[in-house]
Every structure is written in structure tokens, then in C-alpha cells.
Design a protein around this motif. Structure first.
Motif, PDB file in Angstrom:
ATOM      1  N   ARG A 171       8.067   2.565   1.786  1.00  0.00           N
ATOM      2  CA  ARG A 171       9.039   2.201   2.814  1.00  0.00           C
ATOM      3  C   ARG A 171       8.421   2.131   4.212  1.00  0.00           C
ATOM      4  NH1 ARG A 171      11.114   1.031  -1.095  1.00  0.00           N
ATOM      5  NH2 ARG A 171      13.179   1.493  -1.927  1.00  0.00           N
ATOM      6  N   SER A 172       7.173   2.519   4.360  1.00  0.00           N
ATOM      7  CA  SER A 172       6.539   2.519   5.679  1.00  0.00           C
ATOM      8  C   SER A 172       5.175   1.854   5.594  1.00  0.00           C
ATOM      9  CB  SER A 172       6.382   3.953   6.199  1.00  0.00           C
ATOM     10  OG  SER A 172       5.461   4.679   5.396  1.00  0.00           O
ATOM     11  N   THR A 173       4.701   1.396   6.742  1.00  0.00           N
ATOM     12  CA  THR A 173       3.384   0.754   6.765  1.00  0.00           C
ATOM     13  C   THR A 173       2.274   1.757   6.462  1.00  0.00           C
ATOM     14  OG1 THR A 173       3.289   1.103   9.165  1.00  0.00           O
ATOM     15  CG2 THR A 173       4.098  -1.030   8.382  1.00  0.00           C
ATOM     16  N   THR A 174       2.486   3.017   6.816  1.00  0.00           N
ATOM     17  CA  THR A 174       1.479   4.035   6.495  1.00  0.00           C
ATOM     18  C   THR A 174       1.334   4.194   4.990  1.00  0.00           C
ATOM     19  OG1 THR A 174       1.962   5.230   8.544  1.00  0.00           O
ATOM     20  CG2 THR A 174       0.822   6.445   6.802  1.00  0.00           C
ATOM     21  N   ALA A 175       2.473   4.306   4.305  1.00  0.00           N
ATOM     22  CA  ALA A 175       2.428   4.414   2.845  1.00  0.00           C
ATOM     23  C   ALA A 175       1.851   3.146   2.227  1.00  0.00           C
ATOM     24  CB  ALA A 175       3.829   4.684   2.302  1.00  0.00           C
ATOM     25  N   GLY A 176       2.208   2.001   2.791  1.00  0.00           N
ATOM     26  CA  GLY A 176       1.668   0.745   2.277  1.00  0.00           C
ATOM     27  C   GLY A 176       0.164   0.654   2.456  1.00  0.00           C
ATOM     28  N   THR A 177      -0.335   1.113   3.600  1.00  0.00           N
ATOM     29  CA  THR A 177      -1.778   1.094   3.847  1.00  0.00           C
ATOM     30  C   THR A 177      -2.505   2.030   2.889  1.00  0.00           C
ATOM     31  OG1 THR A 177      -1.397   0.585   6.181  1.00  0.00           O
ATOM     32  CG2 THR A 177      -3.558   1.458   5.581  1.00  0.00           C
ATOM     33  N   ILE A 178      -1.913   3.201   2.630  1.00  0.00           N
ATOM     34  CA  ILE A 178      -2.511   4.129   1.662  1.00  0.00           C
ATOM     35  C   ILE A 178      -2.555   3.490   0.277  1.00  0.00           C
ATOM     36  CG2 ILE A 178      -2.182   6.340   0.481  1.00  0.00           C
ATOM     37  CD1 ILE A 178      -1.001   7.418   3.089  1.00  0.00           C
ATOM     38  N   LEU A 179      -1.487   2.794  -0.071  1.00  0.00           N
ATOM     39  CA  LEU A 179      -1.440   2.119  -1.373  1.00  0.00           C
ATOM     40  C   LEU A 179      -2.527   1.052  -1.473  1.00  0.00           C
ATOM     41  CD1 LEU A 179       0.346   2.110  -3.957  1.00  0.00           C
ATOM     42  CD2 LEU A 179       1.568   0.182  -2.954  1.00  0.00           C
ATOM     43  N   VAL A 180      -2.684   0.281  -0.417  1.00  0.00           N
ATOM     44  CA  VAL A 180      -3.721  -0.757  -0.404  1.00  0.00           C
ATOM     45  C   VAL A 180      -5.107  -0.121  -0.493  1.00  0.00           C
ATOM     46  CG1 VAL A 180      -4.755  -2.581   0.985  1.00  0.00           C
ATOM     47  CG2 VAL A 180      -2.284  -2.398   0.843  1.00  0.00           C
ATOM     48  N   ALA A 181      -5.280   1.009   0.186  1.00  0.00           N
ATOM     49  CA  ALA A 181      -6.570   1.699   0.122  1.00  0.00           C
ATOM     50  C   ALA A 181      -6.877   2.159  -1.299  1.00  0.00           C
ATOM     51  CB  ALA A 181      -6.568   2.888   1.081  1.00  0.00           C
ATOM     52  N   LEU A 182      -5.871   2.657  -2.008  1.00  0.00           N
ATOM     53  CA  LEU A 182      -6.082   3.105  -3.387  1.00  0.00           C
ATOM     54  C   LEU A 182      -6.492   1.951  -4.296  1.00  0.00           C
ATOM     55  CD1 LEU A 182      -3.089   5.591  -3.839  1.00  0.00           C
ATOM     56  CD2 LEU A 182      -5.511   6.155  -3.592  1.00  0.00           C
ATOM     57  N   VAL A 183      -5.977   0.770  -4.011  1.00  0.00           N
ATOM     58  CA  VAL A 183      -6.314  -0.393  -4.837  1.00  0.00           C
ATOM     59  C   VAL A 183      -7.794  -0.745  -4.695  1.00  0.00           C
ATOM     60  CG1 VAL A 183      -5.796  -2.844  -5.227  1.00  0.00           C
ATOM     61  CG2 VAL A 183      -3.959  -1.261  -4.727  1.00  0.00           C
ATOM     62  N   GLY A 184      -8.437  -0.252  -3.640  1.00  0.00           N
ATOM     63  CA  GLY A 184      -9.864  -0.504  -3.488  1.00  0.00           C
ATOM     64  C   GLY A 184     -10.693   0.048  -4.631  1.00  0.00           C
ATOM     65  N   VAL A 185     -10.214   1.112  -5.285  1.00  0.00           N
ATOM     66  CA  VAL A 185     -10.960   1.697  -6.409  1.00  0.00           C
ATOM     67  C   VAL A 185     -10.971   0.749  -7.616  1.00  0.00           C
ATOM     68  CG1 VAL A 185     -11.131   3.659  -7.973  1.00  0.00           C
ATOM     69  CG2 VAL A 185     -10.464   4.027  -5.587  1.00  0.00           C
ATOM     70  N   PRO A 186      -9.807   0.302  -8.113  1.00  0.00           N
ATOM     71  CA  PRO A 186      -9.864  -0.666  -9.225  1.00  0.00           C
ATOM     72  C   PRO A 186     -10.506  -1.992  -8.840  1.00  0.00           C
ATOM     73  CG  PRO A 186      -7.597  -0.381  -8.459  1.00  0.00           C
ATOM     74  CD  PRO A 186      -8.416   0.697  -7.816  1.00  0.00           C
ATOM     75  N   THR A 221       0.988  -9.055  11.323  1.00  0.00           N
ATOM     76  CA  THR A 221      -0.249  -9.569  10.728  1.00  0.00           C
ATOM     77  C   THR A 221      -1.435  -8.687  11.083  1.00  0.00           C
ATOM     78  OG1 THR A 221       0.629 -11.820  10.831  1.00  0.00           O
ATOM     79  CG2 THR A 221      -1.754 -11.578  10.568  1.00  0.00           C
ATOM     80  N   ARG A 222      -1.461  -8.186  12.311  1.00  0.00           N
ATOM     81  CA  ARG A 222      -2.550  -7.286  12.703  1.00  0.00           C
ATOM     82  C   ARG A 222      -2.494  -5.987  11.904  1.00  0.00           C
ATOM     83  NH1 ARG A 222      -1.536  -9.228  18.058  1.00  0.00           N
ATOM     84  NH2 ARG A 222      -0.261  -7.401  18.535  1.00  0.00           N
ATOM     85  N   VAL A 223      -1.281  -5.497  11.653  1.00  0.00           N
ATOM     86  CA  VAL A 223      -1.135  -4.287  10.835  1.00  0.00           C
ATOM     87  C   VAL A 223      -1.637  -4.555   9.413  1.00  0.00           C
ATOM     88  CG1 VAL A 223       0.519  -2.646   9.863  1.00  0.00           C
ATOM     89  CG2 VAL A 223       0.782  -3.434  12.215  1.00  0.00           C
ATOM     90  N   GLY A 224      -1.305  -5.718   8.874  1.00  0.00           N
ATOM     91  CA  GLY A 224      -1.778  -6.069   7.542  1.00  0.00           C
ATOM     92  C   GLY A 224      -3.283  -6.236   7.485  1.00  0.00           C
ATOM     93  N   THR A 225      -3.864  -6.793   8.541  1.00  0.00           N
ATOM     94  CA  THR A 225      -5.316  -6.950   8.593  1.00  0.00           C
ATOM     95  C   THR A 225      -6.014  -5.597   8.649  1.00  0.00           C
ATOM     96  OG1 THR A 225      -5.019  -9.043   9.765  1.00  0.00           O
ATOM     97  CG2 THR A 225      -7.207  -8.048   9.838  1.00  0.00           C
ATOM     98  N   PHE A 226      -5.416  -4.654   9.370  1.00  0.00           N
ATOM     99  CA  PHE A 226      -5.982  -3.300   9.404  1.00  0.00           C
ATOM    100  C   PHE A 226      -5.964  -2.676   8.010  1.00  0.00           C
ATOM    101  CE2 PHE A 226      -5.305   1.305   9.776  1.00  0.00           C
ATOM    102  CZ  PHE A 226      -6.477   1.664  10.423  1.00  0.00           C
ATOM    103  N   TYR A 240       2.742  -8.633   2.570  1.00  0.00           N
ATOM    104  CA  TYR A 240       3.548  -7.502   2.088  1.00  0.00           C
ATOM    105  C   TYR A 240       3.594  -6.381   3.125  1.00  0.00           C
ATOM    106  CZ  TYR A 240       4.645  -3.251  -0.505  1.00  0.00           C
ATOM    107  OH  TYR A 240       5.190  -2.060  -0.903  1.00  0.00           O
ATOM    108  N   ILE A 241       2.436  -6.020   3.663  1.00  0.00           N
ATOM    109  CA  ILE A 241       2.407  -4.983   4.702  1.00  0.00           C
ATOM    110  C   ILE A 241       3.183  -5.457   5.930  1.00  0.00           C
ATOM    111  CG2 ILE A 241       0.923  -3.636   6.222  1.00  0.00           C
ATOM    112  CD1 ILE A 241       0.745  -2.784   3.338  1.00  0.00           C
ATOM    113  N   GLY A 242       3.046  -6.737   6.246  1.00  0.00           N
ATOM    114  CA  GLY A 242       3.787  -7.280   7.383  1.00  0.00           C
ATOM    115  C   GLY A 242       5.286  -7.210   7.183  1.00  0.00           C
ATOM    116  N   GLU A 243       5.757  -7.480   5.969  1.00  0.00           N
ATOM    117  CA  GLU A 243       7.194  -7.404   5.694  1.00  0.00           C
ATOM    118  C   GLU A 243       7.723  -5.987   5.884  1.00  0.00           C
ATOM    119  OE1 GLU A 243       7.924  -8.968   1.828  1.00  0.00           O
ATOM    120  OE2 GLU A 243       8.033 -11.049   2.512  1.00  0.00           O
ATOM    121  N   ILE A 244       6.920  -5.004   5.491  1.00  0.00           N
ATOM    122  CA  ILE A 244       7.340  -3.615   5.702  1.00  0.00           C
ATOM    123  C   ILE A 244       7.449  -3.324   7.195  1.00  0.00           C
ATOM    124  CG2 ILE A 244       6.700  -1.204   5.339  1.00  0.00           C
ATOM    125  CD1 ILE A 244       5.264  -2.060   2.800  1.00  0.00           C
ATOM    126  N   TYR A 245       6.512  -3.862   7.969  1.00  0.00           N
ATOM    127  CA  TYR A 245       6.507  -3.614   9.413  1.00  0.00           C
ATOM    128  C   TYR A 245       7.710  -4.263  10.101  1.00  0.00           C
ATOM    129  CZ  TYR A 245       5.025  -3.838  14.290  1.00  0.00           C
ATOM    130  OH  TYR A 245       4.978  -3.740  15.660  1.00  0.00           O
TER     131      TYR A 245
END
Length: 536
Positions: A386-401, A278-283, A249-254
Motif C-alpha cells: 500500500r506504500s511506495t516504501t513497501a513497493g520498493t522493498i518488494l522490487v528490491a527482493l525481486v533482484g534475487v530471483p 516516475t522518479r520514485v519508480g526509477t529510484f 506500478y510504483i508510480g501508481e502507488i505514489y
């Protein structure tokens, strides 16, 4: 697993067969853990119920890892003794088959040690420490994930060339050493109750007897544990798409702006773009792991424990009527060495700080409920990303649940198992009707052995592993309808798969409302008592 797929592909395994290889995970989780749980429940070796399976699973896991890492050398070297050419197609086929075989052995071995270790924690920790024990399991897992992601970034063969000449070999060697060391420490330092004096359970040892016993246990599960398993079934239908496809998903945004700017890329250009993606998604996954670990550290401190520790036994002077071996006599003659003033002050300060940051109304059940809703909200926010930055923040938030998903259900189930065992042994009295049946040995779950740690955690793992099949089928259907050719812009099929997972999380949240809390059970007892007093 992230390094396992490239390794198997490097051996010559096709991508179409790679998916069949990773079926070993849910297959072993569905079959092995209940079987190991049942067998360990029935184990009557003086060494303990769980230790033999922990050690056996660890040995099998270490052997599988090392054989898998050195498959090409082992198989090629063995066949070359008989004159076979290492570069021939037949030898390569044997290497692939050998590697696939040990992938399955590895998955089965890992599930053996997982099942036994979880039950080991339930058996050894008292009821009021079950939530804390599972919190520490979650933290240890978080540390392992972070170390694993960081290791994936490092050039390990250059740093540790004596462990192997490839990334996968060094990782397997490190994992084997770490597993062996931690298992040795746990088994040698944590005492386990001697089961040799317990009654030997009835039942056969065959496969048919196992399935019959498993089905009986499923039907007779304690109500609280059954409710948690129902929640887990729908929750994990939602989690599997995230765990499988979030990197994509992050890769598709990139790659989206690149494909829009140049929709006629050559296959090599598409591959190069996706390699960067893929490297962006791994990060993003690394940030996710850090958020999960941070949440696992702090959440247990702000959520009050369900069970309070029992008060220390009172110590009274020995009198002529004091029974020999009683707690009072024992406490009288074996005084504990008092802690130093600094240690006592530190303990009091930590206790006061913990009490200050706790949220009294935030029970473990409510936190788990909120985690489902938070996960669903994050999945639906993919409409706005719409951006990888926003996507990364979203993925980070999912770490809580995700941290709560790795903690709350296991803690709830472990506490229930431990509570029932303590009631049965006369160590805990709650006053509920169910507790009275458990204490008298008249409850159905206890009679069928359906509340033993091994079989319960095995059934719980089935509720986690089985949804993978449903998630895979639904995801495949969505991909078939929405997926666009590789390199074409506008492919948002993965986002819709994630949104489907969010819908399942809402169902899980609704089912979580049915999970009882200990406070609610006690309130029911008091309510019934008041009604009885009025009738009298």
C-alpha cells in the motif's frame, strides 16, 4: 532504453509509433541471434569463430549509437546543403525516419555482439568453469546497470560538455568508448581455438537454408537444453510485465493518495504528479539493480559448482618408453614456477572459506527453481502493498530471483554445450548412454549441429524474446478491462498484470523440476549398472 524513449519523443515521434519502434528488440532477438549463432558456428576463419562477429557487431553498435545521438545535426545539416529549412516539417520527418532506422540497426548490432560474446565464453571456458564464467558475465552486466542508472541521475552535459550537449549524446559516447575498450581487451587477451582445420559444414547460405537448418536444430536439440528453453519460455512471460511496468506500478502507488484527495486534477497537475511518481519508480529500479548485483556476487559462492576441475596431470620422470610430446614428458621438462608462500596461503584460505559457506544441497537447478517461486510470491504480495516504501522493498527482493534468471539458465546451457564438446573430443567421460552416443558421433544433435554454442544460444534467445509477444497481448487485454482514465483513483491494472506474471513463474517452476542435474544423470548410470550386475 530509458533515455531512448524521451530522445525519440523529443525528435517529434508520437507515442503511438514509439511502441512500434521498440518491437525492434524482440524482432532482432528472435531472428538475428539464431542467424549469427549459426553463421559463427560455421565460420572457419583462422582468427576464430566468434571474434569476427564480436568486432563487427561492436563497430556497427558504436556507429549506430553515435549516428542516432547526432541524428538531428547530421540529417538537418545534410539537407540544409540542398536549401532545406531545418525547422520544416519535411526535414523533421526525415530526422524521425533516420532515427527509427538506426534504432533498428542498433538493436540488430547489439544482438550480433551478444550472440557472439555468449558463444565466445562457452567456447573458451572449460566445462567446470562455465558456471563461473556466466556468473562473471552476470556481475559485469549488474555493474553496467548500476552505472547506467547512476548516470541517468547525473547532469552529464554539465560534467562532460565536450562529449555532447544532451544527456543522450553523452551516454552514447560513454557507451561507445566502453564497448570498444572491453571488446579490444577481450579479443586481444582471450585465445580462441583455430577453426580453420575443422570440417566445413554442409548447407546453403540463403535465408531458406537458414530457416531449414534452424528448424532442424530446434527439433534435434539435446534434451537438457530443450528443457531449459521450455522453462525460459514461461519464465519470461512472467518477467516481461515486471520489466516493462514495474516503474508504472510504483508510480501508481505514489499517485493514488493524491488522486483520492483530489480526483478533479487538471491535466497539468496530473502530469506533474506523475513526473514525481516516475522518479520514485526509477529510484526503486536503482535499488533493484543494487540487489541484483549483490546477489550476483554472493550466490555463486554459496551454490556448489556442478562440475569439479579435472585433476592435474601427473608428472613422471622421462624414460626411454615415454612418448615424445606426452603430458608426462612435457610436464617433466617444463616445470611451473611455484607460487609464493603468501599466494599459496591466500588461495588455500579462499578455497576453505568458499567451501565453508557453500550449501551442498543447494544445486544450481534447485536455486533456479526457488527463484521462480520467490518471484511468484513477490508478485502476489502486490495484494498487500500500500506504500511506495513497501513497493520498493518488494522490487528490491525481486533482484534475487532476477540475478538467478540472468545466471542459472545460461550456466546450465553453457555447461551442457561444453560437456558435449569435451566428450566428443575425448576430454571428458561421464559413463551415460547419451555420452557414449556423443563420443561415437551417433547422437542426433551432434549430427545436425544442434549442440553448437552459436545455434543453441540463438534458439535459447528465441525462447526468451518470443514470450514478449504473449506478455504484451495478455497485458493489453488486462489493461483494456481494468485500466481507468488517467488521473482517476483506484487503478490497479498494472498490479494484475504483475500477478499474471507470477502465475507464469509457477508454471516455470514446475517445468524446472524436469531439468536434469549432473548428479541425477550419474545416479541413473549407477542404477542401471547395478541392475545389469544383478541380471548377470
Amino acid at each position: 532504453m530509458s533515455n531512448g524513449s524521451p530522445y525519440l519523443l523529443s525528435l517529434g515521434l508520437s507515442k503511438s509509433l514509439l511502441a512500434l519502434v521498440w518491437i525492434a528488440g524482440p524482432l532482432s532477438g528472435t531472428l538475428v541471434q539464431p542467424y549469427v549463432g549459426l553463421k559463427s558456428d560455421n565460420c572457419r576463419i583462422r582468427w576464430g569463430k566468434r571474434r569476427p562477429f564480436i568486432v563487427g557487431g561492436a563497430v556497427a553498435t558504436i556507429v549506430s549509437l553515435m549516428v542516432l545521438a547526432w541524428t538531428r545535426e547530421l540529417v538537418g545539416g545534410f539537407l540544409s546543403i540542398f536549401g532545406a529549412d531545418r525547422e520544416s516539417q519535411s526535414v523533421k520527418t526525415c530526422i524521425i525516419l533516420w532515427a527509427v532506422l538506426f534504432v533498428y540497426i542498433l538493436d540488430f548490432s547489439i544482438n550480433v555482439i551478444q550472440a557472439a560474446t555468449r558463444a565466445f565464453a562457452v567456447d573458451c571456458a572449460p566445462t567446470h568453469q562455465q558456471e563461473a564464467a556466466n556468473a562473471w558475465i552476470m556481475r559485469a552486466s549488474g555493474i553496467g546497470n548500476i552505472v547506467g542508472y547512476i548516470s541517468g541521475y547525473l547532469n552529464l552535459p554539465k560534467i562532460l560538455p565536450w562529449l555532447g550537449n544532451s544527456q543522450f549524446k553523452v551516454l552514447c559516447a560513454i557507451a561507445s568508448f566502453t564497448l570498444g575498450a572491453t571488446v579490444a581487451i577481450s579479443c586481444s587477451t582471450v585465445p580462441e581455438r583455430d577453426p580453420s582445420h575443422e570440417d566445413t559444414p554442409d548447407g546453403g547460405d540463403g535465408i531458406i537454408a537458414f530457416f531449414k537448418s534452424l528448424f532442424r536444430s530446434v527439433r534435434k536439440l539435446p534434451p537438457q537444453i530443450r528443457r531449459v528453453c521450455e522453462v525460459q519460455f514461461f519464465a519470461w512471460i512472467g518477467w516481461f510485465p515486471f520489466l516493462f511496468y514495474i516503474t508504472t506500478y510504483i508510480g501508481e502507488i505514489y499517485v493514488e493518495p493524491f488522486f483520492e484527495a483530489n480526483p478533479n486534477m487538471t491535466p497539468d497537475e496530473v502530469d506533474a504528479t506523475w513526473e514525481k511518481a516516475t522518479r520514485v519508480g526509477t529510484f526503486a529500479l536503482l535499488i533493484f539493480a543494487l540487489t541484483t548485483f549483490t546477489s550476483s556476487v554472493f550466490l555463486p559462492f554459496i551454490i556448489p559448482p556442478t562440475f569439479k576441475p579435472p585433476p592435474p596431470p601427473s608428472t613422471t620422470p622421462l624414460t626411454p618408453t615415454t612418448p615424445v610430446g606426452s603430458l608426462s614428458a612435457s610436464g617433466y621438462f617444463t616445470p611451473k614456477k611455484p607460487a609464493s608462500a603468501r599466494v599459496s596461503l591466500f588461495i588455500r584460505l579462499c578455497s576453505a572459506l568458499t567451501s565453508a559457506i557453500q550449501i551442498p544441497s543447494l544445486t544450481l537447478r534447485r536455486a533456479w527453481l526457488l527463484s521462480h517461486l520467490m518471484f511468484a510470491a513477490c508478485m502476489w504480495l502486490t495484494f498487500l502493498v500500500r506504500s511506495t516504501t513497501a513497493g520498493t522493498i518488494l522490487v528490491a527482493l525481486v533482484g534475487v530471483p532476477w540475478a538467478l534468471t540472468c545466471w542459472a539458465p545460461f550456466a546450465l546451457i553453457s555447461s551442457e554445450i561444453s560437456k558435449r564438446d569435451a566428450i566428443r573430443r575425448g576430454l571428458l567421460h561421464t559413463g551415460t548412454h547419451e555420452a557414449a552416443l556423443v563420443a561415437a558421433g551417433e547422437d542426433e544433435a551432434g549430427a545436425e549441429g544442434a549442440d553448437q554454442a552459436g545455434v543453441v544460444l540463438g534458439i535459447h534467445n528465441v525462447a526468451i524474446a518470443a514470450p514478449q509477444v504473449i506478455a504484451t497481448l495478455v497485458s493489453s487485454a488486462i489493461f483494456r478491462v481494468l485500466q481507468k482514465p488517467r488521473g482517476a483513483p483506484g487503478d490497479n491494472s498494472v498490479a494484475w498484470v504483475l500477478r499474471f506474471g507470477g502465475c507464469c513463474a509457477v508454471v516455470a517452476a514446475w517445468l524446472t523440476l524436469r531439468v536434469k542435474e549432473e548428479k541425477e544423470m550419474l545416479e541413473d548410470v549407477e542404477r542401471v549398472a547395478r541392475v545389469d550386475r544383478r541380471l548377470d
